[in-house]
Design an enzyme around this catalytic site. Structure first.
Site, PDB file in Angstrom:
ATOM      1  N   ASP A 193       2.600   0.533  -6.979  1.00  0.00           N
ATOM      2  CA  ASP A 193       3.144   1.629  -6.188  1.00  0.00           C
ATOM      3  C   ASP A 193       4.664   1.468  -6.184  1.00  0.00           C
ATOM      4  O   ASP A 193       5.182   0.447  -5.728  1.00  0.00           O
ATOM      5  CB  ASP A 193       2.565   1.580  -4.762  1.00  0.00           C
ATOM      6  CG  ASP A 193       3.003   2.775  -3.925  1.00  0.00           C
ATOM      7  OD1 ASP A 193       4.095   3.324  -4.192  1.00  0.00           O
ATOM      8  OD2 ASP A 193       2.265   3.147  -2.992  1.00  0.00           O
ATOM      9  N   PHE A 236       1.678  -0.732   2.395  1.00  0.00           N
ATOM     10  CA  PHE A 236       1.822   0.520   3.143  1.00  0.00           C
ATOM     11  C   PHE A 236       0.422   1.036   3.506  1.00  0.00           C
ATOM     12  O   PHE A 236      -0.467   1.082   2.653  1.00  0.00           O
ATOM     13  CB  PHE A 236       2.564   1.535   2.268  1.00  0.00           C
ATOM     14  CG  PHE A 236       3.028   2.752   3.007  1.00  0.00           C
ATOM     15  CD1 PHE A 236       4.194   2.719   3.759  1.00  0.00           C
ATOM     16  CD2 PHE A 236       2.309   3.928   2.956  1.00  0.00           C
ATOM     17  CE1 PHE A 236       4.635   3.847   4.438  1.00  0.00           C
ATOM     18  CE2 PHE A 236       2.744   5.069   3.640  1.00  0.00           C
ATOM     19  CZ  PHE A 236       3.908   5.026   4.384  1.00  0.00           C
ATOM     20  N   TYR A 289      10.252  12.035  -2.869  1.00  0.00           N
ATOM     21  CA  TYR A 289      11.221  12.394  -1.810  1.00  0.00           C
ATOM     22  C   TYR A 289      12.043  11.232  -1.292  1.00  0.00           C
ATOM     23  O   TYR A 289      12.876  11.405  -0.427  1.00  0.00           O
ATOM     24  CB  TYR A 289      10.497  13.078  -0.636  1.00  0.00           C
ATOM     25  CG  TYR A 289       9.299  12.299  -0.087  1.00  0.00           C
ATOM     26  CD1 TYR A 289       9.471  11.248   0.783  1.00  0.00           C
ATOM     27  CD2 TYR A 289       7.996  12.651  -0.447  1.00  0.00           C
ATOM     28  CE1 TYR A 289       8.383  10.551   1.284  1.00  0.00           C
ATOM     29  CE2 TYR A 289       6.897  11.964   0.035  1.00  0.00           C
ATOM     30  CZ  TYR A 289       7.093  10.906   0.902  1.00  0.00           C
ATOM     31  OH  TYR A 289       6.014  10.214   1.378  1.00  0.00           O
ATOM     32  N   LYS A 290      11.786  10.014  -1.810  1.00  0.00           N
ATOM     33  CA  LYS A 290      12.593   8.865  -1.347  1.00  0.00           C
ATOM     34  C   LYS A 290      13.840   8.741  -2.216  1.00  0.00           C
ATOM     35  O   LYS A 290      14.697   9.609  -2.167  1.00  0.00           O
ATOM     36  CB  LYS A 290      11.715   7.617  -1.321  1.00  0.00           C
ATOM     37  CG  LYS A 290      10.632   7.721  -0.225  1.00  0.00           C
ATOM     38  CD  LYS A 290       9.631   6.603  -0.216  1.00  0.00           C
ATOM     39  CE  LYS A 290       8.625   6.829   0.916  1.00  0.00           C
ATOM     40  NZ  LYS A 290       7.445   5.964   0.809  1.00  0.00           N
ATOM     41  N   ARG A 306      15.424  -0.873  10.058  1.00  0.00           N
ATOM     42  CA  ARG A 306      15.414  -0.809   8.602  1.00  0.00           C
ATOM     43  C   ARG A 306      16.573   0.045   8.098  1.00  0.00           C
ATOM     44  O   ARG A 306      16.812   1.138   8.604  1.00  0.00           O
ATOM     45  CB  ARG A 306      14.070  -0.204   8.177  1.00  0.00           C
ATOM     46  CG  ARG A 306      13.744  -0.351   6.716  1.00  0.00           C
ATOM     47  CD  ARG A 306      12.356   0.173   6.458  1.00  0.00           C
ATOM     48  NE  ARG A 306      12.315   1.632   6.575  1.00  0.00           N
ATOM     49  CZ  ARG A 306      11.430   2.397   5.941  1.00  0.00           C
ATOM     50  NH1 ARG A 306      10.496   1.857   5.175  1.00  0.00           N
ATOM     51  NH2 ARG A 306      11.435   3.700   6.099  1.00  0.00           N
TER      52      ARG A 306
HETATM   53  C1  LIG Z   1       6.244   6.370   1.304  1.00  0.00           C
HETATM   54  C2  LIG Z   1       5.065   5.689   0.725  1.00  0.00           C
HETATM   55  C3  LIG Z   1       3.909   6.403   0.422  1.00  0.00           C
HETATM   56  C4  LIG Z   1       3.839   7.860   0.790  1.00  0.00           C
HETATM   57  O1  LIG Z   1       2.669   8.483   0.451  1.00  0.00           O
HETATM   58  P1  LIG Z   1       2.544  10.062   0.666  1.00  0.00           P
HETATM   59  O2  LIG Z   1       1.280  10.420   0.084  1.00  0.00           O
HETATM   60  O3  LIG Z   1       3.730  10.697   0.025  1.00  0.00           O
HETATM   61  O4  LIG Z   1       2.623  10.324   2.132  1.00  0.00           O
HETATM   62  C5  LIG Z   1       2.869   5.729  -0.189  1.00  0.00           C
HETATM   63  N1  LIG Z   1       2.954   4.405  -0.465  1.00  0.00           N
HETATM   64  C6  LIG Z   1       4.060   3.687  -0.168  1.00  0.00           C
HETATM   65  C7  LIG Z   1       4.121   2.240  -0.500  1.00  0.00           C
HETATM   66  C8  LIG Z   1       5.139   4.303   0.456  1.00  0.00           C
HETATM   67  O5  LIG Z   1       6.224   3.602   0.785  1.00  0.00           O
END
Ligand SMILES: *Cc1c(COP(=O)(O)O)cnc(C)c1O
Length: 429
Positions: free
Chosen positions: A214, A138, A239-240, A388
């Protein structure tokens, strides 16, 4: 057959809506759907990006506003234990990620938390200069390393990427003596591929390398065993799959064995051993609280706290089973429609290799996604050509999967998705 996953993995005859209704009637998690507020006539396949709203979360928000903030005001730090919220929420998350008490804390965003554990891990290994990660990670994860590298200087911190982190040979070659930290995302946000936490952590440790996982797309979606895998640090998203609401605070895991040695650079007062003695000098808190920085976002953290109670009686193995069964069901239905032959599944279909989402390549993925949303099926698009779909077992039914694939097939068959309106790009995709 009583196990839906075995059924969907082995079934070779066409599925019917009636059969899926049968699986819903056998579903041990079916009652959990009532714990959520969901829009009518909508199939929500995007809980991997923003989880649906638990009823208890909405009630808690009301409580915090109508009583705690407005009436009890600053007394609430003690009276409603606001001050303990980061730790208490951390403990609830700990249960979901296989962490014993005292190792998880809720705070800040995933990106900020990554910076904290990343710099901590780098400082613990001053003779090693490289952060190794996946090329497809990501972006924010890679950007945070870039930022740290520019702060520490290229001679002290460099990012190296492996094209395919599941390819043992490539990975072994890359795990050299200059690598300080292996930073991996457990479930790939594009392909939905799940990495083997145990094996990769072991491999890195064998070379004296610290490991950061992560868990953004895995916490709340599948059983995780951070302690058993001897992970060093982990971070994840509120939030996921944890359903904490838009921009909910994130979390940090740091193994107890590192609490003494570690020193994280965002040393704000909340991470001080005694914040309210207002000492001139920073003295880090002894436990996981040292990863706190500033004042916690009480309103959103309270909402996440309530949302996590939905998981209190959920068996994560059961949840995983349904997640895999739902996605298997989706893929079977896709194969059942001739009009969907152009969809190419990117996600590995083997259980051990996928998270809780499916990713399909299609030349018109963006338009397809927009047309789906217009017709009540919420999916998302990831550039350049990926459709997705996230599967959240707490509030999805098998008949929802039927509805989603039927809608998708109709949109392709009728050519509806090629209307110009569906090609207009939105700011957020
Ligand atoms: C959604 C996601 C994030 C989100 O990071 P934020 O700081 O909340 O914006 C980070 N890493 C991964 C792998 C994600 O899927």
């Amino acid at each position: 057959m009583t196990n839906p996953l075995e059924f969907f993995e082995t079934n070779t005859s066409p599925l019917s809506r009636q059969l899926l209704q049968h699986w819903d009637s056998q579903d041990l998690l079916a009652a959990k759907r009532d714990a959520f507020v969901l829009p009518e006539n909508t199939v929500y396949l995007d809980g991997n990006s923003l989880g649906a709203m638990p009823r208890m979360a909405a009630e808690r928000a009301q409580q915090v506003l109508a009583q705690q903030w407005s009436q009890d005001l600053i007394k609430s730090w003690n009276q409603h234990s606001w001050i303990d919220l980061p730790g208490n929420v951390g403990e609830k998350i700990a249960r979901l990620v296989g962490a014993a008490s005292g190792q998880v804390i809720c705070c800040d965003s995933t990106s900020v938390n990554l910076f904290k554990v990343l710099s901590s891990a780098m400082l613990m290994q001053p003779d090693r200069k490289v952060v190794l990660s996946q090329a497809g990670n990501f972006p924010t994860d890679l950007y945070m390393v870039e930022g740290l590298a520019s702060l520490l200087g290229e001679q002290n911190c460099r990012l190296k990427l492996v094209e395919d982190s599941e390819n043992d040979q490539l990975l072994r070659q890359a795990l050299t003596e200059e690598v300080a930290v292996l930073m991996l995302t457990q479930v790939d946000f594009r392909s939905g591929r799940l990495l083997d936490m145990q094996r990769l952590t072991e491999l890195a440790h064998g070379k004296g390398i610290l490991v950061i996982w992560d868990l953004a797309h895995s916490a709340g979606a599948l059983p995780i065993e951070l302690d058993a895998c001897q992970v060093d640090f982990a971070i994840g998203c509120g939030y996921k799959y944890l359903n904490g609401g838009p921009g909910a605070p994130a979390f940090i895991y740091a193994a107890t064995r590192h609490h003494n040695a570690v020193r994280q650079p965002l040393s704000g007062w909340m991470g001080h051993s005694s914040p309210f003695s207002f000492d001139k000098q920073y003295q880090k808190a002894p436990g996981i609280s040292q990863f706190l920085t500033g004042t916690p976002a009480i309103i959103s953290m309270s909402v996440l706290d309530a949302a996590l109670d939905v998981f209190a009686d959920v068996d994560m193995a059961q949840l995983r089973l349904k997640s895999l069964a739902l996605s298997n069901c989706f893929q079977q239905l896709v194969q059942q429609h001739n009009s969907l032959k152009q969809l190419t599944l990117l996600t590995p279909i083997r259980r051990a290799e996928r998270g809780s989402q499916l990713a399909y390549q299609h030349p018109a993925a963006y338009a397809l996604c927009q047309a789906l949303i217009q017709h009540g099926v919420i999916a998302d698009f990831r550039a350049p050509d990926i459709l997705r779909l996230g599967f959240t077992p707490l509030y999805l039914r098998y008949v929802d999967i039927w509805q989603a694939v039927t809608t998708l097939a109709e949109l392709v068959q009728s050519g509806e998705y090629s209307k110009p309106a569906y090609a207009v790009k939105n700011k957020v995709t």
